[in-house]
Write a protein that holds these residues in place. Structure first.
Motif, PDB file in Angstrom:
ATOM      1  N   UNK A  60       3.139  27.589 -23.743  1.00 30.37           N
ATOM      2  CA  UNK A  60       2.279  26.704 -22.945  1.00 30.37           C
ATOM      3  C   UNK A  60       3.106  25.619 -22.275  1.00 30.37           C
ATOM      4  N   UNK A  61       3.989  24.983 -23.024  1.00 27.30           N
ATOM      5  CA  UNK A  61       4.863  23.962 -22.446  1.00 27.30           C
ATOM      6  C   UNK A  61       5.726  24.554 -21.334  1.00 27.30           C
ATOM      7  N   UNK A  62       6.242  25.746 -21.556  1.00 33.47           N
ATOM      8  CA  UNK A  62       7.111  26.387 -20.570  1.00 33.47           C
ATOM      9  C   UNK A  62       6.366  26.662 -19.272  1.00 33.47           C
ATOM     10  N   UNK A  63       5.130  27.121 -19.373  1.00 34.20           N
ATOM     11  CA  UNK A  63       4.332  27.430 -18.173  1.00 34.20           C
ATOM     12  C   UNK A  63       4.093  26.178 -17.346  1.00 34.20           C
ATOM     13  N   UNK A  64       3.704  25.103 -17.987  1.00 35.19           N
ATOM     14  CA  UNK A  64       3.387  23.891 -17.230  1.00 35.19           C
ATOM     15  C   UNK A  64       4.642  23.176 -16.754  1.00 35.19           C
ATOM     16  N   UNK A  65       5.710  23.242 -17.533  1.00 35.04           N
ATOM     17  CA  UNK A  65       6.976  22.673 -17.073  1.00 35.04           C
ATOM     18  C   UNK A  65       7.461  23.411 -15.835  1.00 35.04           C
ATOM     19  N   UNK A  66       7.362  24.739 -15.858  1.00 30.28           N
ATOM     20  CA  UNK A  66       7.763  25.545 -14.702  1.00 30.28           C
ATOM     21  C   UNK A  66       6.890  25.219 -13.496  1.00 30.28           C
ATOM     22  N   UNK A  67       5.593  25.030 -13.736  1.00 28.27           N
ATOM     23  CA  UNK A  67       4.688  24.701 -12.637  1.00 28.27           C
ATOM     24  C   UNK A  67       5.061  23.402 -11.947  1.00 28.27           C
ATOM     25  N   UNK A  68       5.413  22.377 -12.719  1.00 27.93           N
ATOM     26  CA  UNK A  68       5.780  21.100 -12.108  1.00 27.93           C
ATOM     27  C   UNK A  68       7.150  21.178 -11.434  1.00 27.93           C
ATOM     28  N   UNK A  69       8.043  21.999 -11.966  1.00 26.98           N
ATOM     29  CA  UNK A  69       9.336  22.198 -11.295  1.00 26.98           C
ATOM     30  C   UNK A  69       9.108  22.855  -9.934  1.00 26.98           C
ATOM     31  N   UNK A  70       8.210  23.834  -9.880  1.00 29.16           N
ATOM     32  CA  UNK A  70       7.896  24.507  -8.619  1.00 29.16           C
ATOM     33  C   UNK A  70       7.314  23.523  -7.608  1.00 29.16           C
ATOM     34  N   UNK A  71       6.543  22.554  -8.081  1.00 33.25           N
ATOM     35  CA  UNK A  71       5.938  21.577  -7.174  1.00 33.25           C
ATOM     36  C   UNK A  71       6.943  20.532  -6.686  1.00 33.25           C
ATOM     37  N   UNK A  72       7.844  20.119  -7.560  1.00 38.29           N
ATOM     38  CA  UNK A  72       8.703  18.974  -7.220  1.00 38.29           C
ATOM     39  C   UNK A  72      10.075  19.358  -6.667  1.00 38.29           C
ATOM     40  N   UNK A  73      10.664  20.433  -7.167  1.00 43.10           N
ATOM     41  CA  UNK A  73      12.023  20.777  -6.737  1.00 43.10           C
ATOM     42  C   UNK A  73      12.116  21.106  -5.243  1.00 43.10           C
ATOM     43  N   UNK A  74      11.249  21.979  -4.701  1.00 50.01           N
ATOM     44  CA  UNK A  74      11.325  22.244  -3.256  1.00 50.01           C
ATOM     45  C   UNK A  74      11.077  20.988  -2.421  1.00 50.01           C
ATOM     46  N   UNK A  75      10.193  20.127  -2.885  1.00 54.88           N
ATOM     47  CA  UNK A  75       9.925  18.881  -2.161  1.00 54.88           C
ATOM     48  C   UNK A  75      11.186  18.031  -2.072  1.00 54.88           C
ATOM     49  N   UNK A  76      11.867  17.877  -3.195  1.00 60.38           N
ATOM     50  CA  UNK A  76      13.092  17.085  -3.202  1.00 60.38           C
ATOM     51  C   UNK A  76      14.173  17.676  -2.322  1.00 60.38           C
ATOM     52  N   UNK A  77      14.340  18.997  -2.388  1.00 59.46           N
ATOM     53  CA  UNK A  77      15.375  19.649  -1.579  1.00 59.46           C
ATOM     54  C   UNK A  77      15.065  19.549  -0.080  1.00 59.46           C
ATOM     55  N   UNK A  78      13.818  19.799   0.281  1.00 56.14           N
ATOM     56  CA  UNK A  78      13.445  19.768   1.699  1.00 56.14           C
ATOM     57  C   UNK A  78      13.566  18.374   2.287  1.00 56.14           C
ATOM     58  N   UNK A  79      12.982  17.395   1.617  1.00 55.06           N
ATOM     59  CA  UNK A  79      13.023  16.036   2.150  1.00 55.06           C
ATOM     60  C   UNK A  79      14.424  15.435   2.048  1.00 55.06           C
ATOM     61  N   UNK A  80      15.214  15.877   1.076  1.00 56.70           N
ATOM     62  CA  UNK A  80      16.610  15.439   1.027  1.00 56.70           C
ATOM     63  C   UNK A  80      17.381  15.930   2.242  1.00 56.70           C
ATOM     64  N   UNK A  81      17.107  17.178   2.648  1.00 55.59           N
ATOM     65  CA  UNK A  81      17.746  17.725   3.848  1.00 55.59           C
ATOM     66  C   UNK A  81      17.291  16.966   5.091  1.00 55.59           C
ATOM     67  N   UNK A  82      15.976  16.658   5.142  1.00 55.04           N
ATOM     68  CA  UNK A  82      15.444  15.901   6.284  1.00 55.04           C
ATOM     69  C   UNK A  82      16.083  14.525   6.346  1.00 55.04           C
ATOM     70  N   UNK A  83      16.256  13.876   5.213  1.00 52.92           N
ATOM     71  CA  UNK A  83      16.847  12.537   5.175  1.00 52.92           C
ATOM     72  C   UNK A  83      18.251  12.546   5.754  1.00 52.92           C
ATOM     73  N   UNK A  84      19.028  13.572   5.450  1.00 51.81           N
ATOM     74  CA  UNK A  84      20.378  13.662   5.994  1.00 51.81           C
ATOM     75  C   UNK A  84      20.365  13.917   7.502  1.00 51.81           C
ATOM     76  N   UNK A  85      19.394  14.683   7.955  1.00 48.75           N
ATOM     77  CA  UNK A  85      19.330  15.033   9.371  1.00 48.75           C
ATOM     78  C   UNK A  85      18.942  13.861  10.251  1.00 48.75           C
ATOM     79  N   UNK A  86      18.062  13.001   9.747  1.00 51.79           N
ATOM     80  CA  UNK A  86      17.534  11.919  10.584  1.00 51.79           C
ATOM     81  C   UNK A  86      18.135  10.558  10.239  1.00 51.79           C
ATOM     82  N   UNK A  87      19.119  10.543   9.362  1.00 49.54           N
ATOM     83  CA  UNK A  87      19.703   9.259   8.955  1.00 49.54           C
ATOM     84  C   UNK A  87      20.246   8.486  10.161  1.00 49.54           C
TER      85      UNK A  87
END
Length: 224
Positions: free
Chosen positions: A194-221
């Motif tokens: 149960x912990x693994x399922x929900x931990x994975x779910x939050x990683x799926x929600x947050x990791x792509x967001x961080x990577x995408x917006x981190x790339x955007x931040x570098x592009x528009x700095x």
């Protein structure tokens, strides 16, 4: 080990969809409210500066759980304010969004204010010399540059907001944390799964967001 996912008893995807909705609505509201607070913090009007400073310092240091419980107990149960909701689930969802916006907006405000401080003072002075008002200087000259400078901090705020949506479970909002609590009670033999399922779910929600917006931040700095 993961048989509970196929039993049909738990709607894991539905719970995470509620989490996504909480995040999106709260992020939009927090951006608007944080922008207003940032404008107050740098306003030439002393009363607005005082209100912005007091609000940010008080709310930012108040536990989020207390704010959301205050929205439920104070607004709904005491004052009967439903925010236009019909059923208890709808009302709880809207109250949770209100609490998240009130809290997260303070962090958005401080991130934007730090971005405003990166804009050279001479640009604002030149704009005022041309006859622009404070509002015009802020919206046309300062904020466009400030936003480009604070995409990374705002990304951190968004990721923190996604995780903070779990606090909405305290007032019965059917998001991921509430379902996880129910599953932990019913699936005592599969706690790790149960912990693994929900931990994975939050990683799926947050990791792509961080990577995408981190790339955007570098592009528009802003290059200074």
């Amino acid at each position: 080990m993961f048989d509970f996912l196929t039993s049909g008893q738990y709607d894991v995807l539905g719970a995470f969809w509620v989490t996504v909705q909480l995040t999106l609505y709260s992020a939009a509201g927090s951006l608007i409210w944080g922008l207003m607070l940032a404008g107050m913090r740098v306003s030439p009007v002393p009363l607005m500066r005082a209100f912005g400073t007091a609000y940010v310092n008080i709310v930012r240091n108040t536990p989020l759980t207390l704010l959301i419980l205050g929205c439920s107990l104070g607004l709904y149960q005491t004052l009967s304010i439903t925010l236009g909701g019909d059923g208890s689930k709808d009302i709880g969802f809207r109250l949770a969004v209100l609490g998240l916006v009130a809290y997260t907006g303070t962090f958005v405000c401080e991130a934007l204010r730090s971005g405003i401080n990166t804009v050279p003072v001479g640009q604002a002075e030149a704009a005022r010399a041309l006859g622009l008002s404070f509002f015009q200087v802020l919206t046309l000259i300062v904020l466009p540059q400030a936003f480009r400078a604070v995409i990374a901090p705002l990304t951190n705020v968004l990721i923190a907001l996604t995780k903070n949506t779990t606090v909405a479970a305290t007032i019965g909002v059917a998001e991921a944390a509430l379902l996880m609590k129910e599953m932990l009670e019913n699936e005592a033999d599969a706690l790790f799964a149960v912990f693994a399922v929900f931990a994975f779910g939050f990683v799926v929600l947050t990791l792509p967001t961080g990577l995408l917006l981190g790339w955007v931040a570098k592009r528009v700095a802003v290059k200074r």
